[in-house]
Design a protein around this motif. Structure first.
Motif, PDB file in Angstrom:
ATOM      1  N   ALA A  43       0.826  -1.214   0.000  1.00  0.00           N
ATOM      2  CA  ALA A  43       0.000   0.000   0.000  1.00  0.00           C
ATOM      3  C   ALA A  43       0.857   1.259   0.000  1.00  0.00           C
ATOM      4  O   ALA A  43       0.481   2.283  -0.582  1.00  0.00           O
ATOM      5  N   ASP A  96     -11.586  -0.527  -0.672  1.00  0.00           N
ATOM      6  CA  ASP A  96     -10.309   0.061  -1.084  1.00  0.00           C
ATOM      7  C   ASP A  96      -9.676   0.907   0.014  1.00  0.00           C
ATOM      8  O   ASP A  96      -8.750   1.670  -0.250  1.00  0.00           O
ATOM      9  N   LEU A 117      -7.664   1.195   3.676  1.00  0.00           N
ATOM     10  CA  LEU A 117      -6.846   0.595   4.728  1.00  0.00           C
ATOM     11  C   LEU A 117      -6.985   1.455   5.976  1.00  0.00           C
ATOM     12  O   LEU A 117      -6.676   2.657   5.956  1.00  0.00           O
ATOM     13  N   ALA A 169      -4.623   4.695   3.938  1.00  0.00           N
ATOM     14  CA  ALA A 169      -4.370   4.516   2.510  1.00  0.00           C
ATOM     15  C   ALA A 169      -5.688   4.145   1.843  1.00  0.00           C
ATOM     16  O   ALA A 169      -6.579   3.560   2.475  1.00  0.00           O
ATOM     17  N   VAL A 181      -4.631  -0.637  -2.575  1.00  0.00           N
ATOM     18  CA  VAL A 181      -4.919  -1.219  -1.267  1.00  0.00           C
ATOM     19  C   VAL A 181      -5.568  -2.589  -1.424  1.00  0.00           C
ATOM     20  O   VAL A 181      -5.220  -3.549  -0.723  1.00  0.00           O
TER      21      VAL A 181
END
Length: 347
Positions: free
Chosen positions: A100, A145, A147, A196, A201
């Motif tokens: 990532a 998508d 994190l 992120a 990701v």
């Protein structure tokens, strides 16, 4: 293709075996299950000094990885000695953050590699629980998508030390009852800081899940080896009708079947390691096949150990009980047998 470990890899295994033998891991496991994390965290740092957690961290962030074969070597030993803690999750978190990128990778990856940061992980599709969130400095999770990072109860910021004005985090709550008391399971907390986002990701999470499955397969193989070794030693000394029970043909056959299961799983594990190292398109399916074989072989070793030890196998005082309790969770963690078989078929 060469499937044998080289001299350096075999020496790595021997050094970890010596380190863990001297550490009295059964006592560490008992303490961890009771909530005393001190001895376990001391051992964690010693493992980090041996290079275990740097194996999946990219060199740009203070690691030496990714090195799948060496990771397999290490996690077989960790499983054989029954080391507790979010070992798999920290290694997989290294893969996730390395893929990532961004500020979170710079903040946490050096700490993961050096053992100063304990990180746990939750990913969609791998069950609803987070392992050892009460001791983790951070818990990572991926939804779609995004994190997200939740800082642990013992730290309000990353490995650097200052809080940066952030409020101290709250604890993760009470653990869920587990078959293995040393595997402390927690429901992930809602929220967390988005560190992120984007298509990268999702791809990094896919890779992290594959590595978690792979490392768990290695742990399961090591657990099965420990169970078989303890059982062979026991049937040599336990006597019935004036002779060791290990001399009975039925016992020999049961042990031989257990050994075959473990030995057939081993080349699948290291074959998957080679595919991961080469970035082969079929690496995910190879890892899933290794997880099925190692998980089932480890669980079969537990059933054999329990049967041949008899009633003594149920006792809390016997160190073997901790390996017996771990075999089933390792079989199902980071990819159940049915999910892994489906992945093999899909691959």
């Amino acid at each position: 293709m060469r499937f044998l470990l080289d001299d350096e890899q075999r020496e790595f295994a021997r050094s970890l075996d010596a380190l863990l033998t001297a550490a009295d891991t059964p006592a560490v496991v008992r303490g961890w299950a009771a909530g005393d994390h001190g001895p376990g965290l001391t051992l964690w740092r010693r493992l980090a000094d041996a290079g275990v957690f740097a194996l999946a961290v990219p060199e740009a962030y203070g690691g030496v990885g990714p090195l799948p074969v060496e990771t397999a070597v290490a996690f077989v030993e960790l499983g054989r000695h029954g080391v507790p803690g979010p070992l798999v999750e920290s290694v997989a978190a290294g893969v996730l953050l390395g893929g990532a990128g961004g500020p979170a990778a710079k903040e946490w990856l050096p700490g993961i590699a050096s053992g100063t940061a304990v990180v746990s992980l939750a990913l969609e599709g791998y069950g609803p629980y987070t392992l050892d969130a009460d001791v983790a400095d951070a818990v990572l999770s991926v939804t779609g998508d995004e994190l997200r990072l939740t800082r642990g109860a013992g730290r309000a910021t990353g490995p650097g030390g200052s809080t940066g004005g952030r409020p101290a985090p709250t604890g993760p709550g009470a653990p869920t009852v587990s078959v293995d008391p040393a595997r402390r399971l927690f429901r992930p907390e809602a929220g967390g800081e988005v560190v992120a986002a984007g298509p990268g990701v999702r791809e990094a999470a896919r890779a992290a899940g594959t590595w978690a499955t792979f490392a768990t397969a290695a742990q399961a193989l090591g657990c099965g080896e420990a169970l078989l070794r303890a059982t062979v030693a026991y049937v040599k000394q336990r006597t019935q009708f004036g002779v060791p029970v290990g001399s009975f043909q039925a016992v020999k056959h049961r042990l031989a079947d257990t050994l075959l299961g473990l030995e057939f799983a081993r080349p699948l594990l290291y074959g998957a390691a080679v595919e991961l190292a080469e970035g082969a398109p079929g690496a995910g399916a190879a890892v899933a096949a290794a997880k099925v074989a190692a998980g089932e072989a480890g669980y079969a070793a537990a059933r054999t150990a329990l049967q041949l030890h008899g009633a003594v196998g149920y006792t809390e005082e016997l160190d073997l009980a901790w390996w017996l309790r771990r075999a089933r969770p390792l079989r199902d963690a980071w990819g159940t047998p049915s999910a892994c078989r489906a992945r093999v078929l899909a691959g």
